[in-house]
Every structure is written in structure tokens, then in C-alpha cells.
Motif scaffolding. Structure first.
Motif, PDB file in Angstrom:
ATOM      1  N   TYR A 160       0.833  -1.202   0.000  1.00 46.30           N
ATOM      2  CA  TYR A 160       0.000   0.000   0.000  1.00 46.30           C
ATOM      3  C   TYR A 160       0.869   1.254   0.000  1.00 46.30           C
ATOM      4  N   LEU A 161       1.928   1.248   0.845  1.00 50.31           N
ATOM      5  CA  LEU A 161       2.820   2.404   0.901  1.00 50.31           C
ATOM      6  C   LEU A 161       3.555   2.604  -0.416  1.00 50.31           C
ATOM      7  N   GLY A 197       2.450   1.764  -3.330  1.00 50.51           N
ATOM      8  CA  GLY A 197       1.470   2.265  -4.300  1.00 50.51           C
ATOM      9  C   GLY A 197       1.159   3.743  -4.119  1.00 50.51           C
ATOM     10  N   LYS A 198       1.372   4.248  -2.918  1.00 54.91           N
ATOM     11  CA  LYS A 198       1.123   5.662  -2.632  1.00 54.91           C
ATOM     12  C   LYS A 198       2.402   6.502  -2.715  1.00 54.91           C
ATOM     13  N   GLU A 199       3.395   6.006  -3.438  1.00 55.89           N
ATOM     14  CA  GLU A 199       4.675   6.708  -3.487  1.00 55.89           C
ATOM     15  C   GLU A 199       4.544   8.102  -4.089  1.00 55.89           C
ATOM     16  N   SER A 200       3.753   8.221  -5.169  1.00 57.21           N
ATOM     17  CA  SER A 200       3.575   9.535  -5.805  1.00 57.21           C
ATOM     18  C   SER A 200       2.879  10.508  -4.860  1.00 57.21           C
ATOM     19  N   GLN A 201       1.895  10.007  -4.093  1.00 57.75           N
ATOM     20  CA  GLN A 201       1.195  10.861  -3.141  1.00 57.75           C
ATOM     21  C   GLN A 201       2.138  11.330  -2.025  1.00 57.75           C
ATOM     22  N   VAL A 202       3.012  10.423  -1.583  1.00 57.75           N
ATOM     23  CA  VAL A 202       3.978  10.780  -0.547  1.00 57.75           C
ATOM     24  C   VAL A 202       4.933  11.846  -1.061  1.00 57.75           C
ATOM     25  N   GLN A 250       3.220  15.189  -1.101  1.00 59.42           N
ATOM     26  CA  GLN A 250       3.079  15.723   0.252  1.00 59.42           C
ATOM     27  C   GLN A 250       4.417  16.226   0.794  1.00 59.42           C
TER      28      GLN A 250
END
Length: 648
Positions: A187-188, A190-195, A198
Motif C-alpha cells: 500500500y505504501l 502504491g502511494k509513493e507519488s502521493q507521498v 506531500q
């Protein structure tokens, strides 16, 4: 790591650091606490301390992996090669040695038991990777407790702390936890772009915060410069007014000096009068002497009633800055909206540590607080130490003995802070706090004394036996005291302990006594505790003057009826100096090295009475009660105290 080493240090080392001189009569379980790096509260590790914790093999493997990467430039040499040794290619975990290819074939030949050994890449870490149970040191971990969420052995399940808990196999727990961890990691990832987005936003916020902070500093400097200008202007006007007044007064004094100098011979008025007296013409003399006589009379009257022409004091020009100083001391950000927290002096105290309590209005309660403290030193201005606190109380440790400390608190709501509270001054004890409990075996009279389960409170019960004994008072019989002592003895060093005597107590004697003296008292209590034969009884029997010994092996003072009685000595016979109000909490300071014992008022840490005592034998805290009364030992201040307070 140094804190872990201190916790895991053997008892022999503790004794070498100054813990010698303690003798415990009864076994009391000791626990080890360790400060949590997250919440700063003390965690109880139990009697085994660090040894009762699991080894983290996963973390060890990660650390070893990075160590191998760091050692890549430095090769690990073969342990079995003849000089010069070759570079190793394998390490045997069973042999705990590293080998090159040739030596490994020689010492691990095919078809032998050694050929089955576990080998890895070159390493220096040969610790066995076997997870053992902390409770049962010889048992391997093979199950997982779902209730406690920790690995256990089969003995823990059969009859240990996990007997009624639901357990699962280690393979099932491994599979379940690995699936959860893998899912969370995916999950983390997959959220690399969002991180990343941010992180970019946080970087922009950091830059904006830096710019806004610099702007706020410039505005604050501008406001302070305006205040400086006002102060400089007022300073100039005040100094100018003082100079004008000074000049006016000096002019008056100068005029008066010149007038009085004219009264001197051959000077001014007197000189002129002497010349007039030389005039022989009567008409001319009369014409001049009339006005001159008036001036002489006036000078004579001023001489008789001398009065300075002006005042020398500048009391009317003293600048009153009390209100301004108070206002400037409370200078803060007008937009904060946070009230000043107030330290609760009644609930704040110092013993082995300092416990500071404060409160804040509920409507303006802060998110967090900063507790500041510093040692008060007349020679130099000590800097403030800061501790961030989430609640409204904090235990401060590592304070120096016999020192004054100042404490203050300020609240934070977001990034806005309140002004500091008023300072609270506390005085630390003159020596390390000595921990002990009441001894329930040595001399304890359970018929008239009642000891609680914690053994830190004792009460005297004046029952039916006391009434029967009172009948013999008519023939000179004294009702005996009931003694109780501490369960730990002292042979050397400086020690301090404190306790409270209940206000309703009729007669309580407190102090120290040697082991030999206690055996004498407990062997014949009736004769030993008679007020007529006890030197420090506090009674005016007259025996104190005749039997006073500066090096006696005990010292006791009398407390009762809300009074503190100082024993009589040959130095002072004034009764009014011997009776003091009973302090709320009383402390005793024993210095075995110098042979002194002192009694303190704990609230102000003030010594009420001090004298010499013979410490050649083991000394014990001693207490004696007669009639109704109770003694409560002061509880040591620990981090767990805060948890109990928050739960309440």
C-alpha cells in the motif's frame, strides 16, 4: 546504551558506587524501571530487568547486513590458514570460525557430520539465532499468544501466565503477520507519488514558515525599538529634571556659603563693620552704623537658627517602575489567547525527585506544556532546563542535594505559547533518600500496633490492655512505649528519610538507634522507656542534665499533641525554645561519617534540631508510639505516580 548498562549493572558494582552500608532484614522484591523514549514514562521491567526482554533477531540481521557492507573494504581473513592467512569466503555458524575455500574443504569434508554445518558469507557475528523464552530460559519459543501478541513457549501455555490465553502455532502467526506486513508495504509503495507530493508541499510550508518567522522577528524588533525610544526619551527628561533641581539647590547653597563667609573676620560684613568702628566723626558714624547694625542683627539671628537653604535628598525624584516592570514581565503575543498556567504549590513537592503539578482553565487548556527549572546559584546565573510535557504534572529527577531549584511552566496551543507561570522555589534534601519499610518481625507488637499491607504506615491502638495498665500509674508505673524500626540498617554514608505524624497522635518518638541499643530496649522495654531514665524523652524530669552524653548510640525526639519537643541540653534551658509547632512532614538526616543526626521541617527544609550520635554500630530508623497515634512514611516520587494521578 549507557542507561541500559546502568540498569543491567550487577549488584556488586552498585555497591562500589556508594550503595554499600545497607542491610535488609526481610526480603523485599525489587523492580527495574526504564524510561520510555516515546512518552518519557517509566516502564516496569520486573525483577529480571533487561534480561527479561526478547532479543530482536530481525533488527540484529539488519544491523549485521549493514555492518558487512561497511566491512566490504576490509576483508575478513581465514582463521585456520598458516601465515600469511588468505581472505575468507565462508563462515561456519556451528564452528564460529571463518574459512577460505581450501580450509573449508579440509575441515568440513564430505560424508562427515561437519559437512552438515550451517555456513554463511564471511561474518564476525556468531551469536546463535535461537529465540528463548524470557520466563523459562531453557525453552525455545514455539507458539504465539494472540491475546498478549507475543511469542511464548509450551510451559507458558501449560501453567504460566498464558495458560488461559488463546495461542496459535508459530508458522500460522508467521504467515498471518507476514501477509499483513506485505499488504501494508504494498500500500505504501502504491502511494509513493502521493507521498512525494506531500513532501513537496511540506517543503513549501517550511520555506513559508521560515519567511513568516523572519517577518515576525522584524516586527517584534520594531516594537521593542519603539519601547527603547520611549524609555530613552523618558530617561532624558528624568535626568534633565534631576540636573535642573541639582543646579538650583547648589546655587542656593553657594549663596548661603557666601553669606556665612561674610561673617568671618576680615571678610565681608564683619570686615566692613570693623572699618566703620574706626570712624571718629560722630555724625558720619551714626549715619552708617544704623543700617549696619540692622544687617549685623539679621546675620546674628540667622547664625542662631541655622537652616540649610535647600534639601540634599532626592527622594522626590526616585523613578517608580514597579507597575511597568510587572507589565514588561508579562509582555507576550497579544494574539495568543492562552492564559498563564498556575503551579499548584500544595501538590508540588520534592523528595528523592521533584513532583511539579499545575492547572490551566478548561476553556483555554493548552495542547502541551514546557516545564522549565534551574538551580539557584548566587555566584552565577544558571540556564533554564526545558522538559516538554503532555499532561499537567511532571517528575524531575537528577537534582543536586541540598540545593534550591526554581520551577516555572508555560503552555502551548499549536505554535503559540503563553507567558511563564510564577516561579516555585523548592529545596532538595541534604542527602540521598533512604528507602525502607517498617519491620514486622523485629520487636513488632501486633497487639497494640497495626501495620498496613504495604508496611509504610503504623498505627497505635490504645485498647483494653492500656486501661488495665493505667491502674498501676498510682504506684509509679509508666505505660511502656511500643517500638517499631525500619527493615534496613545503615553502616556508613549520608542518608535522609521523611514521614508524617498524624495530628491526633498523643505521643510519638522518632529518630535513630543502634542495633545494640535496640536489643537492650526490646529485651527490657519497661525500664528502658521510662521518661525518667531516657535522655531524649522530651520530659522535664531533670535526668537530661545529669546524664547528657554527646556520643550516645541513639537520638530520639518527642512529637505529640501537634507539638515538636526539642530535647533539653546543657546549652539551652529556655522552655519556650524547646516547644515548636509540629511540621506537616518531618525529615531525618543521618551522617554516619561525621556522627550527626538532624531533624528537619520538610516543607521549608529547615533543620529544627541537630546533635552528635555514635554510629560505630549499625543504625536503624526507630519509632515508638504511646496511646493513639500513627506514622506514615513518605512515598518515593517515581514516574509511575503520574500514571496513577492521570487515571484518577
Amino acid at each position: 546504551m549507557d542507561r541500559i548498562d546502568r540498569i543491567n549493572r550487577p549488584a556488586s558494582q552498585w555497591r562500589s558506587l556508594g550503595w554499600r552500608g545497607w542491610k535488609r532484614n526481610s526480603l523485599t522484591p525489587r523492580t527495574t524501571t526504564f524510561p520510555c523514549p516515546g512518552c518519557e514514562h517509566d516502564v516496569d521491567l520486573g525483577e529480571r530487568g533487561i534480561n527479561g526482554l526478547f532479543r530482536n533477531f530481525t533488527l540484529e540481521t539488519i544491523v549485521e547486513r549493514y555492518r558487512q557492507a561497511a566491512r566490504a573494504a576490509t576483508a575478513i581473513m581465514c582463521d585456520l590458514c598458516k601465515p600469511p592467512p588468505q581472505e575468507s569466503t565462508k563462515s561456519c555458524m556451528d564452528c564460529s570460525a571463518s574459512y577460505c575455500n581450501e580450509c573449508f574443504k579440509i575441515y568440513h569434508p564430505w560424508g562427515t557430520v561437519k559437512a552438515q554445518h550451517e555456513y554463511v558469507g564471511p561474518t564476525t557475528n556468531f551469536r546463535p539465532k535461537i529465540l528463548m523464552c524470557p520466563e523459562h530460559e531453557t525453552e525455545r519459543i514455539n507458539m504465539y499468544c494472540e491475546l498478549c501478541r507475543r511469542p511464548v513457549c509450551h510451559l507458558c501455555k501449560l501453567g504460566g501466565n498464558h495458560a488461559n490465553h488463546r495461542v496459535t502455532t508459530m508458522s500460522s502467526a508467521y504467515k498471518t503477520l507476514k501477509e499483513k506486513l506485505s499488504k501494508d508495504i504494498d500500500y505504501l509503495i502504491g502511494k509513493e507519488s502521493q507521498v512525494k507530493s506531500q513532501i513537496s508541499e511540506l517543503n513549501l510550508l517550511m520555506k513559508e514558515t521560515e519567511c513568516n518567522g523572519e517577518r515576525a522577528k522584524e516586527e517584534a524588533i520594531t516594537h521593542f525599538e519603539k519601547l527603547f525610544e520611549i524609555l530613552e526619551e523618558r530617561k532624558s527628561s528624568v535626568l534633565k529634571a534631576i540636573d535642573v533641581s541639582k543646579k538650583l539647590r547648589l546655587d542656593k547653597f553657594q549663596t548661603q556659603v557666601e553669606e556665612y563667609q561674610g561673617l568671618l573676620e576680615n571678610n565681608g560684613l564683619v570686615g566692613y563693620a570693623q572699618e566703620v568702628l574706626k570712624e571718629t566723626d560722630q555724625s558720619c558714624f551714626v549715619q552708617t552704623a544704623k543700617q549696619l547694625h540692622l544687617r549685623i542683627q539679621k546675620a546674628t539671628e540667622s547664625l542662631k537658627s541655622f537652616r540649610p537653604a535647600a534639601q540634599t535628598s532626592f527622594e522626590d525624584y526616585v523613578v517608580n517602575t514597579c507597575k511597568q516592570t510587572e507589565v514588561l514581565g508579562e509582555l507576550s503575543f497579544f494574539s495568543s489567547g492562552i492564559d498563564v498556567p498556575e503551579i499548584n504549590e500544595e501538590q508540588s513537592k520534592v523528595y528523592n525527585n521533584a513532583l511539579i503539578n499545575w492547572h490551566h482553565p478548561e476553556k483555554d487548556k493548552a495542547d502541551s506544556y514546557v516545564l522549565e527549572y534551574r538551580k539557584i546559584n548566587r555566584d552565577e546565573d544558571m540556564s533554564w532546563n526545558e522538559i516538554q510535557v503532555r499532561g499537567t504534572s511532571k517528575v524531575v529527577s537528577d537534582l543536586e542535594e541540598n540545593s534550591h531549584y526554581a520551577f516555572r511552566v508555560r503552555g502551548y496551543q499549536g505554535s503559540i505559547c503563553s507567558p511563564c507561570s510564577r516561579e516555585l522555589i523548592l529545596h532538595t534534601p541534604p542527602a540521598p533518600v533512604f528507602s525502607f519499610l517498617f519491620d514486622e518481625k523485629c520487636g513488632y507488637n501486633n497487639e497494640r500496633l497495626l501495620l498496613n499491607l504495604k508496611r509504610d504506615r503504623v498505627e497505635s491502638r490504645a485498647g483494653f490492655n492500656t486501661l488495665l495498665a493505667a491502674e498501676r500509674i498510682q504506684v509509679g508505673y509508666y505505660t511502656s512505649l511500643d517500638y517499631i524500626i525500619g527493615d534496613v540498617g545503615i553502616t556508613k554514608g549520608k542518608h535522609f528519610w521523611a514521614f508524617r505524624v498524624e495530628p491526633y497522635s498523643y505521643l510519638v518518638k522518632v529518630g535513630v538507634a543502634s542495633s545494640d541499643k535496640l536489643q537492650e530496649w526490646l529485651r527490657s522495654p519497661r525500664e528502658a522507656v521510662s521518661p525518667r531514665y531516657e535522655q531524649d524523652s522530651g520530659h522535664d524530669s531533670g535526668s537530661e542534665d545529669t546524664c547528657f552524653d554527646s556520643s550516645q548510640p541513639f537520638t530520639l525526639v518527642t512529637i505529640g499533641m501537634k507539638k515538636f519537643f526539642i530535647p533539653k541540653s546543657p546549652i539551652s534551658n529556655e522552655p519556650e525554645n524547646r516547644v515548636l509547632p509540629m511540621p506537616t512532614s518531618i525529615g531525618i538526616f543521618l551522617d554516619c561519617d561525621k556522627g550527626k543526626v538532624g531533624f528537619y521541617d520538610m516543607e521549608h527544609m529547615k533543620c529544627l534540631y541537630e546533635r552528635q550520635v555514635d554510629c560505630s554500630h549499625t543504625m536503624y530508623p526507630a519509632f515508638a508510639l504511646m496511646g493513639s497515634g500513627a506514622v506514615q512514611l513518605e512515598e518515593s516520587i517515581a514516574g509511575k505516580y503520574l500514571e496513577y494521578q492521570e487515571d484518577m
